[in-house]
Design a protein around this motif. Structure first.
Motif, PDB file in Angstrom:
ATOM      1  N   ALA A 196      23.672 -22.404 -35.421  1.00 28.24           N
ATOM      2  CA  ALA A 196      24.825 -22.749 -36.253  1.00 28.24           C
ATOM      3  C   ALA A 196      25.958 -21.732 -36.113  1.00 28.24           C
ATOM      4  CB  ALA A 196      24.393 -22.879 -37.712  1.00 28.24           C
ATOM      5  N   CYS A 197      25.621 -20.467 -35.882  1.00 27.42           N
ATOM      6  CA  CYS A 197      26.690 -19.463 -35.738  1.00 27.42           C
ATOM      7  C   CYS A 197      27.494 -19.712 -34.467  1.00 27.42           C
ATOM      8  CB  CYS A 197      26.118 -18.044 -35.783  1.00 27.42           C
ATOM      9  SG  CYS A 197      24.860 -17.696 -34.550  1.00 27.42           S
TER      10      CYS A 197
ATOM     11  N   CYS B 116      27.150 -18.061 -40.737  1.00 25.53           N
ATOM     12  CA  CYS B 116      25.783 -17.919 -41.248  1.00 25.53           C
ATOM     13  C   CYS B 116      25.106 -16.642 -40.782  1.00 25.53           C
ATOM     14  CB  CYS B 116      24.946 -19.131 -40.846  1.00 25.53           C
ATOM     15  SG  CYS B 116      24.977 -19.489 -39.082  1.00 25.53           S
ATOM     16  N   LYS B 117      25.818 -15.784 -40.039  1.00 28.83           N
ATOM     17  CA  LYS B 117      25.201 -14.546 -39.586  1.00 28.83           C
ATOM     18  C   LYS B 117      24.915 -13.624 -40.771  1.00 28.83           C
ATOM     19  CE  LYS B 117      26.612 -12.286 -36.065  1.00 28.83           C
ATOM     20  NZ  LYS B 117      27.486 -11.571 -35.113  1.00 28.83           N
TER      21      LYS B 117
ATOM     22  N   VAL C 202      21.846 -25.488 -36.503  1.00 29.27           N
ATOM     23  CA  VAL C 202      20.768 -25.016 -37.376  1.00 29.27           C
ATOM     24  C   VAL C 202      20.822 -23.494 -37.467  1.00 29.27           C
ATOM     25  CG1 VAL C 202      19.091 -26.882 -37.047  1.00 29.27           C
ATOM     26  CG2 VAL C 202      19.198 -25.044 -35.383  1.00 29.27           C
ATOM     27  N   CYS C 203      20.558 -22.965 -38.640  1.00 28.00           N
ATOM     28  CA  CYS C 203      20.394 -21.522 -38.805  1.00 28.00           C
ATOM     29  C   CYS C 203      18.981 -21.282 -39.330  1.00 28.00           C
ATOM     30  CB  CYS C 203      21.417 -20.931 -39.770  1.00 28.00           C
ATOM     31  SG  CYS C 203      21.138 -19.153 -39.989  1.00 28.00           S
TER      32      CYS C 203
ATOM     33  N   GLU D 176      17.356 -18.681 -40.068  1.00 26.83           N
ATOM     34  CA  GLU D 176      17.183 -17.677 -41.121  1.00 26.83           C
ATOM     35  C   GLU D 176      17.557 -18.252 -42.483  1.00 26.83           C
ATOM     36  OE1 GLU D 176      18.976 -14.000 -39.644  1.00 26.83           O
ATOM     37  OE2 GLU D 176      17.905 -14.304 -37.759  1.00 26.83           O
TER      38      GLU D 176
ATOM     39  N   ARG E 113      22.891 -11.054 -45.625  1.00 26.85           N
ATOM     40  CA  ARG E 113      21.533 -10.529 -45.758  1.00 26.85           C
ATOM     41  C   ARG E 113      21.424  -9.260 -44.904  1.00 26.85           C
ATOM     42  NH1 ARG E 113      21.772 -15.234 -43.122  1.00 26.85           N
ATOM     43  NH2 ARG E 113      21.459 -15.230 -40.879  1.00 26.85           N
TER      44      ARG E 113
ATOM     45  N   SER F 246      19.027 -12.430 -31.071  1.00 30.42           N
ATOM     46  CA  SER F 246      18.605 -12.542 -32.466  1.00 30.42           C
ATOM     47  C   SER F 246      17.079 -12.565 -32.589  1.00 30.42           C
ATOM     48  CB  SER F 246      19.186 -13.842 -33.035  1.00 30.42           C
ATOM     49  OG  SER F 246      18.381 -14.366 -34.047  1.00 30.42           O
TER      50      SER F 246
ATOM     51  N   SER G 195      15.538 -14.428 -34.467  1.00 31.45           N
ATOM     52  CA  SER G 195      15.202 -15.854 -34.598  1.00 31.45           C
ATOM     53  C   SER G 195      15.521 -16.605 -33.318  1.00 31.45           C
ATOM     54  CB  SER G 195      16.002 -16.516 -35.733  1.00 31.45           C
ATOM     55  OG  SER G 195      15.633 -16.013 -36.970  1.00 31.45           O
ATOM     56  N   CYS G 196      16.770 -16.481 -32.890  1.00 29.10           N
ATOM     57  CA  CYS G 196      17.312 -17.357 -31.849  1.00 29.10           C
ATOM     58  C   CYS G 196      17.302 -16.745 -30.454  1.00 29.10           C
ATOM     59  CB  CYS G 196      18.741 -17.754 -32.215  1.00 29.10           C
ATOM     60  SG  CYS G 196      18.848 -18.767 -33.704  1.00 29.10           S
TER      61      CYS G 196
HETATM   62  S1  SF4 Z   1      19.410 -17.189 -37.268  1.00 32.72           S
HETATM   63 FE1  SF4 Z   1      20.283 -17.969 -35.373  1.00 32.72          FE
HETATM   64  S2  SF4 Z   1      21.824 -19.448 -36.122  1.00 32.72           S
HETATM   65 FE2  SF4 Z   1      21.324 -18.139 -37.856  1.00 32.72          FE
HETATM   66  S3  SF4 Z   1      22.854 -16.533 -37.759  1.00 32.72           S
HETATM   67 FE3  SF4 Z   1      21.041 -15.779 -36.691  1.00 32.72          FE
HETATM   68  S4  SF4 Z   1      21.461 -16.241 -34.541  1.00 32.72           S
HETATM   69 FE4  SF4 Z   1      22.868 -17.494 -35.759  1.00 32.72          FE
END
Ligand code: SF4
Length: 153
Positions: A6-7, A13-14, A37-38, A40, A49, A96, A98-99
């Motif tokens: 999503a970012c 959303c970061k 999609v995010c 986190e 956060r 990231s 997550s990503c």
């Molecule tokens: S979890 Fe993924 S989508 Fe969400 S801010 Fe971090 S890098 Fe971007």
């Protein structure tokens, strides 16, 4: 339909309430060809956060809190969304926890990178979804017929 961090689509959303907008991905999103999609946020974390990094297979916030459960929940929710929209590929944000795809921060919060995938990237790959790092975003968009040349100049 592809899945996109999503970012990269331009959503703020970061962890620091910023986006990481990529012209190709934000155009796909605005034209209804990408699902943002995010993981986190989907895992229940707030925005803003604390930044977090992977270490020894778990995820820790900078202050030391173990947030592995939230990261895993976000990955499961992301996979559910990918399945709901029959997404066969995903373009995800680099580095990231997550990503990240292929390289992630090493857990010391010093900017060093190590080989590896974020929690969501790993789960998507394990379930047969082709995962691309954001560096391939322009090529992925071109492959599905979306030119971003005008917006990138
Ligand atoms: S979890 Fe993924 S989508 Fe969400 S801010 Fe971090 S890098 Fe971007």
């Amino acid at each position: 339909m592809i899945l996109v961090s999503a970012c990269l689509a331009g959503l703020r959303c970061k962890w620091n309430l910023e986006s990481a907008e990529h012209p190709a991905m934000s155009r796909l999103f605005r034209e209804g060809m990408a699902i943002p999609v995010c993981p986190e946020q989907l895992g229940g974390l707030s925005t803003p956060r604390e930044p977090s990094e992977l270490r020894d297979g778990r995820v820790f916030a900078k202050g030391g809190r173990d947030v592995t459960r939230e990261y895993r929940r976000g990955a499961e929710e992301t996979l559910a969304i990918a399945r709901a929209f029959d997404c066969r590929s995903a373009v995800l944000k680099s580095r990231s926890p997550s990503c990240g795809c292929g390289r992630v921060y090493d857990g010391t919060f010093t900017g060093r990178l190590v080989p590896g995938d974020g929690v969501t990237a790993a789960l998507l790959k394990a379930n047969g979804i082709a995962v691309y790092d954001e560096s391939a975003a322009g090529e992925v968009a071109a492959a599905i017929g979306v030119s971003t040349v005008a917006e990138e100049n």
